[in-house]
Design a protein around this motif. Structure first.
Motif, PDB file in Angstrom:
ATOM      1  N   ALA A   1       0.913  -1.142   0.019  1.00  0.00           N
ATOM      2  CA  ALA A   1       0.130   0.113   0.013  1.00  0.00           C
ATOM      3  C   ALA A   1       0.883   1.234  -0.003  1.00  0.00           C
ATOM      4  CB  ALA A   1      -0.889   0.003   1.234  1.00  0.00           C
ATOM      5  N   THR A   2       0.507   2.252  -0.703  1.00  0.00           N
ATOM      6  CA  THR A   2       1.418   3.451  -0.854  1.00  0.00           C
ATOM      7  C   THR A   2       0.415   4.729  -1.146  1.00  0.00           C
ATOM      8  OG1 THR A   2       1.740   3.754  -3.312  1.00  0.00           O
ATOM      9  CG2 THR A   2       3.300   2.291  -1.725  1.00  0.00           C
ATOM     10  N   ILE A   3       0.779   5.710  -1.104  1.00  0.00           N
ATOM     11  CA  ILE A   3       0.092   7.022  -1.621  1.00  0.00           C
ATOM     12  C   ILE A   3       0.541   7.640  -2.878  1.00  0.00           C
ATOM     13  CG2 ILE A   3      -0.879   7.769   0.995  1.00  0.00           C
ATOM     14  CD1 ILE A   3       1.113   9.905   0.357  1.00  0.00           C
ATOM     15  N   ASP A   4       1.688   6.644  -3.299  1.00  0.00           N
ATOM     16  CA  ASP A   4       2.553   7.193  -4.461  1.00  0.00           C
ATOM     17  C   ASP A   4       2.466   6.281  -5.398  1.00  0.00           C
ATOM     18  OD1 ASP A   4       4.611   8.230  -6.335  1.00  0.00           O
ATOM     19  OD2 ASP A   4       5.450   9.511  -4.617  1.00  0.00           O
ATOM     20  N   PRO A   5       1.712   6.714  -6.728  1.00  0.00           N
ATOM     21  CA  PRO A   5       1.798   5.544  -7.712  1.00  0.00           C
ATOM     22  C   PRO A   5       3.051   5.353  -8.314  1.00  0.00           C
ATOM     23  CG  PRO A   5       0.857   7.684  -8.427  1.00  0.00           C
ATOM     24  CD  PRO A   5       1.129   7.671  -7.027  1.00  0.00           C
ATOM     25  N   VAL A   6       3.986   6.195  -8.326  1.00  0.00           N
ATOM     26  CA  VAL A   6       5.491   5.996  -8.923  1.00  0.00           C
ATOM     27  C   VAL A   6       6.111   5.059  -8.023  1.00  0.00           C
ATOM     28  CG1 VAL A   6       7.246   7.156  -9.522  1.00  0.00           C
ATOM     29  CG2 VAL A   6       5.410   8.245 -10.057  1.00  0.00           C
ATOM     30  N   LEU A   7       6.162   5.411  -6.693  1.00  0.00           N
ATOM     31  CA  LEU A   7       6.726   4.318  -5.709  1.00  0.00           C
ATOM     32  C   LEU A   7       6.120   3.032  -5.822  1.00  0.00           C
ATOM     33  CD1 LEU A   7       7.562   6.539  -2.494  1.00  0.00           C
ATOM     34  CD2 LEU A   7       9.015   5.925  -4.256  1.00  0.00           C
ATOM     35  N   ARG A   8       4.840   2.930  -5.924  1.00  0.00           N
ATOM     36  CA  ARG A   8       3.953   1.905  -5.984  1.00  0.00           C
ATOM     37  C   ARG A   8       4.905   0.727  -7.119  1.00  0.00           C
ATOM     38  NH1 ARG A   8      -2.025   0.899  -7.671  1.00  0.00           N
ATOM     39  NH2 ARG A   8      -1.229   1.860  -9.551  1.00  0.00           N
TER      40      ARG A   8
ATOM     41  N   PHE B   1       3.202  -4.342   3.773  1.00  0.00           N
ATOM     42  CA  PHE B   1       4.356  -3.230   3.469  1.00  0.00           C
ATOM     43  C   PHE B   1       3.760  -2.146   2.889  1.00  0.00           C
ATOM     44  CE2 PHE B   1       5.012  -5.637  -0.172  1.00  0.00           C
ATOM     45  CZ  PHE B   1       5.538  -4.994  -0.946  1.00  0.00           C
ATOM     46  N   THR B   2       4.478  -0.934   3.250  1.00  0.00           N
ATOM     47  CA  THR B   2       4.136   0.278   2.756  1.00  0.00           C
ATOM     48  C   THR B   2       5.618   1.078   2.250  1.00  0.00           C
ATOM     49  OG1 THR B   2       3.061   2.503   2.694  1.00  0.00           O
ATOM     50  CG2 THR B   2       4.135   1.758   4.576  1.00  0.00           C
ATOM     51  N   VAL B   3       5.697   1.861   1.334  1.00  0.00           N
ATOM     52  CA  VAL B   3       6.713   2.545   0.654  1.00  0.00           C
ATOM     53  C   VAL B   3       6.563   4.133   0.862  1.00  0.00           C
ATOM     54  CG1 VAL B   3       8.347   2.848  -1.098  1.00  0.00           C
ATOM     55  CG2 VAL B   3       7.433   0.843  -0.923  1.00  0.00           C
ATOM     56  N   VAL B   4       7.199   4.788   1.644  1.00  0.00           N
ATOM     57  CA  VAL B   4       7.076   6.086   1.840  1.00  0.00           C
ATOM     58  C   VAL B   4       8.212   7.199   1.280  1.00  0.00           C
ATOM     59  CG1 VAL B   4       5.411   5.774   3.773  1.00  0.00           C
ATOM     60  CG2 VAL B   4       8.103   6.204   4.192  1.00  0.00           C
ATOM     61  N   ASP B   5       7.920   7.943   0.940  1.00  0.00           N
ATOM     62  CA  ASP B   5       8.831   9.033   0.390  1.00  0.00           C
ATOM     63  C   ASP B   5       9.374  10.207   1.495  1.00  0.00           C
ATOM     64  OD1 ASP B   5      10.607  11.109  -0.720  1.00  0.00           O
ATOM     65  OD2 ASP B   5       9.079  11.251  -2.617  1.00  0.00           O
ATOM     66  N   LEU B   6      10.343   9.847   2.177  1.00  0.00           N
ATOM     67  CA  LEU B   6      10.827  10.918   3.013  1.00  0.00           C
ATOM     68  C   LEU B   6      11.136  12.064   2.651  1.00  0.00           C
ATOM     69  CD1 LEU B   6      13.838   8.625   4.765  1.00  0.00           C
ATOM     70  CD2 LEU B   6      11.494   9.257   5.760  1.00  0.00           C
TER      71      LEU B   6
ATOM     72  N   VAL C   1       8.001  -1.057   6.731  1.00  0.00           N
ATOM     73  CA  VAL C   1       7.977   0.287   6.070  1.00  0.00           C
ATOM     74  C   VAL C   1       9.014   0.542   5.278  1.00  0.00           C
ATOM     75  CG1 VAL C   1       7.715   2.949   6.375  1.00  0.00           C
ATOM     76  CG2 VAL C   1       6.492   1.489   7.806  1.00  0.00           C
ATOM     77  N   VAL C   2       9.088   0.879   4.213  1.00  0.00           N
ATOM     78  CA  VAL C   2      10.308   0.818   3.182  1.00  0.00           C
ATOM     79  C   VAL C   2      10.349   2.456   2.778  1.00  0.00           C
ATOM     80  CG1 VAL C   2      11.266   0.372   1.102  1.00  0.00           C
ATOM     81  CG2 VAL C   2       9.966  -1.244   2.344  1.00  0.00           C
ATOM     82  N   THR C   3      11.473   3.290   3.023  1.00  0.00           N
ATOM     83  CA  THR C   3      11.716   4.399   2.613  1.00  0.00           C
ATOM     84  C   THR C   3      12.546   4.703   1.614  1.00  0.00           C
ATOM     85  OG1 THR C   3      13.726   4.574   3.985  1.00  0.00           O
ATOM     86  CG2 THR C   3      11.820   5.118   5.424  1.00  0.00           C
ATOM     87  N   HIS C   4      12.064   5.925   0.787  1.00  0.00           N
ATOM     88  CA  HIS C   4      12.781   6.467  -0.177  1.00  0.00           C
ATOM     89  C   HIS C   4      13.258   7.817  -0.080  1.00  0.00           C
ATOM     90  CE1 HIS C   4      13.544   7.517  -4.343  1.00  0.00           C
ATOM     91  NE2 HIS C   4      12.788   8.634  -4.369  1.00  0.00           N
ATOM     92  N   THR C   5      14.256   8.241  -0.474  1.00  0.00           N
ATOM     93  CA  THR C   5      14.439   9.389  -0.418  1.00  0.00           C
ATOM     94  C   THR C   5      15.594   9.999  -1.715  1.00  0.00           C
ATOM     95  OG1 THR C   5      15.636  11.488   0.685  1.00  0.00           O
ATOM     96  CG2 THR C   5      16.464   9.129   1.042  1.00  0.00           C
TER      97      THR C   5
ATOM     98  N   ASP D   1      15.637   0.999   4.772  1.00  0.00           N
ATOM     99  CA  ASP D   1      15.682   2.271   4.131  1.00  0.00           C
ATOM    100  C   ASP D   1      16.225   1.827   2.725  1.00  0.00           C
ATOM    101  OD1 ASP D   1      14.923   3.975   6.270  1.00  0.00           O
ATOM    102  OD2 ASP D   1      16.899   3.487   7.302  1.00  0.00           O
ATOM    103  N   GLY D   2      15.531   2.656   1.679  1.00  0.00           N
ATOM    104  CA  GLY D   2      15.926   2.609   0.251  1.00  0.00           C
ATOM    105  C   GLY D   2      15.277   1.266  -0.352  1.00  0.00           C
ATOM    106  N   LEU D   3      14.685   1.630  -1.681  1.00  0.00           N
ATOM    107  CA  LEU D   3      14.088   0.500  -2.244  1.00  0.00           C
ATOM    108  C   LEU D   3      15.055  -0.725  -2.732  1.00  0.00           C
ATOM    109  CD1 LEU D   3      11.885   2.549  -4.747  1.00  0.00           C
ATOM    110  CD2 LEU D   3      11.073   1.144  -2.748  1.00  0.00           C
ATOM    111  N   HIS D   4      16.291  -0.357  -2.892  1.00  0.00           N
ATOM    112  CA  HIS D   4      17.235  -1.228  -3.370  1.00  0.00           C
ATOM    113  C   HIS D   4      17.569  -2.197  -2.032  1.00  0.00           C
ATOM    114  CE1 HIS D   4      19.489   1.623  -0.643  1.00  0.00           C
ATOM    115  NE2 HIS D   4      20.217   0.553  -0.093  1.00  0.00           N
ATOM    116  N   ALA D   5      17.116  -1.907  -0.973  1.00  0.00           N
ATOM    117  CA  ALA D   5      17.196  -3.029   0.238  1.00  0.00           C
ATOM    118  C   ALA D   5      15.780  -3.942   0.302  1.00  0.00           C
ATOM    119  CB  ALA D   5      17.405  -2.327   1.485  1.00  0.00           C
ATOM    120  N   LEU D   6      15.042  -3.655  -0.463  1.00  0.00           N
ATOM    121  CA  LEU D   6      13.638  -4.429  -0.371  1.00  0.00           C
ATOM    122  C   LEU D   6      13.896  -5.711  -1.276  1.00  0.00           C
ATOM    123  CD1 LEU D   6      10.858  -4.440   0.357  1.00  0.00           C
ATOM    124  CD2 LEU D   6      10.259  -3.509  -1.630  1.00  0.00           C
TER     125      LEU D   6
END
Length: 400
Positions: free
Chosen positions: A17-24, A133-138, A180-184, A219-224
């Motif tokens: 689940a996300t609020i960002d279609p690009v991160l999804r 899980f969710t992905v959030v943009d820091l 929770v997976v973060t992206h920055t 932390d980081g999509l690369h670590a997912l």
């Protein structure tokens, strides 16, 4: 050939689940290319139909429009996602199924619906729910969480009548997820020095103050990694507890990140709110850039548990039902956990340098305690039933 599922051939299912279609889509792309045995079904709800896209590492397998009688996420999961996941898990080509929810959808209802079908004889008894899980943009989390944007203003509403704020949807996703997976996009200094504030320090602190007890962070999509998602085991009981207003986490102290200005304030009392004084102070308690949730009781509604849920300048209060049922095992009390951001760099500072923070927290404490009944008022009992029903528009008419 079966590869990473359970020994008995049970296929893990993870919910995104996300609020960002690009991160999804970025998360899905990374997971699909991470392991050849992963397949994803991505859902989007429109006014009268659902779009289901099934993908794996080779590309799009299905792209189907499904008519819906109601634009309802729970209906969509029950009517389309469950049979789709059941079919994909039995196909034999894949050993891990991902369900990517429509942007802004909460993960708990979907995970709940899937888990209910994994019991013996259920449509998904050959699967298990592995990770929610969710992905959030820091980079945008602070504004998204505490700002006053609505989902409809961002084009992210689940329906045309979705009145939620962006912060309400984001907070629910963070609070309900197992992971929770973060992206920055910001480059963080390798050896930060006090009191320099790194770009993600405060958003990172906010995230950790909202995450549920026992949850994980990457932390980081690369670590997912798909294998890590599949190896986990989702607990419906713990997920329900995290989502319950009694499960709001009150984290005090600093988060350990240089420059973190986030703070948590727990407002608690065994006393109920005074209905009229609550209305007089509800703006002071619920307005502004805060995330607040909890449970309360009111003097003129003995035995009733009420919800407090605020984010993005919006506040929802409601009737949860009898306290003895929805908050079983706990005595009636009033508890609201508030998360915010201080003006000063040191969110836990004391003394003259912390005036901005102390003013904010002092204002909240004052408003909270002023809205409570005195012990004498709380003891009035049935006498309250002859008073005017000030909260009827929000909690419904009182029942004797």
């Amino acid at each position: 050939m079966y590869r990473t599922g359970d020994r008995r051939g049970i296929i893990p299912v993870s919910v995104l689940a996300t609020i960002d279609p690009v991160l999804r889509d970025s998360a899905l792309f990374g997971l699909l290319t991470d392991a050849p045995g992963v397949v994803a079904t991505r859902h989007d709800i429109y006014e009268d139909h659902l779009r289901r896209v099934v993908l794996d590492a080779t590309g799009v397998i299905e792209d189907v429009l499904v008519p819906l009688e109601h634009a309802c996420l729970s209906c969509a999961v029950r009517e389309d996602a469950v049979p789709t996941i059941a079919r994909l898990a039995r196909d034999g080509r894949w050993d891990h199924v991902l369900l990517a929810l429509p942007t802004s959808a909460e993960p708990l209802p979907a995970a709940r619906a899937l888990a209910a079908e994994t019991v013996r004889g259920g449509a998904l008894d050959h699967t298990r729910v592995a990770t929610s899980f969710t992905v959030v943009d820091l980079d945008t989390l602070q504004h998204d969480l505490l700002g006053d944007d609505t989902l409809l203003e961002r084009g992210l509403g689940l329906t045309m009548g979705d009145e939620r704020s962006v912060g309400e949807a984001l907070a629910a996703q963070i609070e309900q997820a197992d992971l929770v997976v973060t992206h920055t996009s910001h480059a963080e200094p390798t050896t930060p020095v006090e009191p320099v504030e790194t770009p993600s320090a405060t958003p990172s602190g906010l995230l950790d103050r909202l995450r549920g007890a026992g949850t994980r962070r990457v932390d980081g999509l690369h670590a997912l990694e798909s294998a890590a998602l599949a190896a986990a085991r989702h607990s419906p009981a713990r997920a329900e507890h995290r989502a319950h207003p009694l499960g709001a986490v009150a984290i005090t102290g600093r988060g350990g990140v240089p420059g973190d200005r986030s703070w948590t304030l727990e407002l608690r009392s065994p006393l109920p709110f005074h209905p009229e004084r609550l209305l007089e102070r509800i703006e002071s308690l619920g307005a502004g850039g805060l995330r607040a949730r909890g449970v309360f009781h009111v003097a003129d509604r003995p035995g009733l548990a009420c919800l407090w849920d605020g984010a993005g300048g919006q506040l929802a209060v409601g009737d949860l039902g009898p306290w003895s049922e929805v908050c079983a095992g706990t005595p009636p009390h009033t508890r609201i956990v508030v998360v915010g951001v201080a003006d000063s760099v040191d969110a836990d500072a004391v003394g003259p340098d912390a005036a901005g923070l102390l003013d904010e927290r002092h204002r909240l404490r004052e408003a909270f305690h002023a809205a409570l009944c005195t012990p004498e008022e709380a003891a009035a009992g049935v006498e309250w039933l002859w008073h005017e029903d000030h909260l009827a528009p929000w909690l419904g008419a009182r029942t004797v």
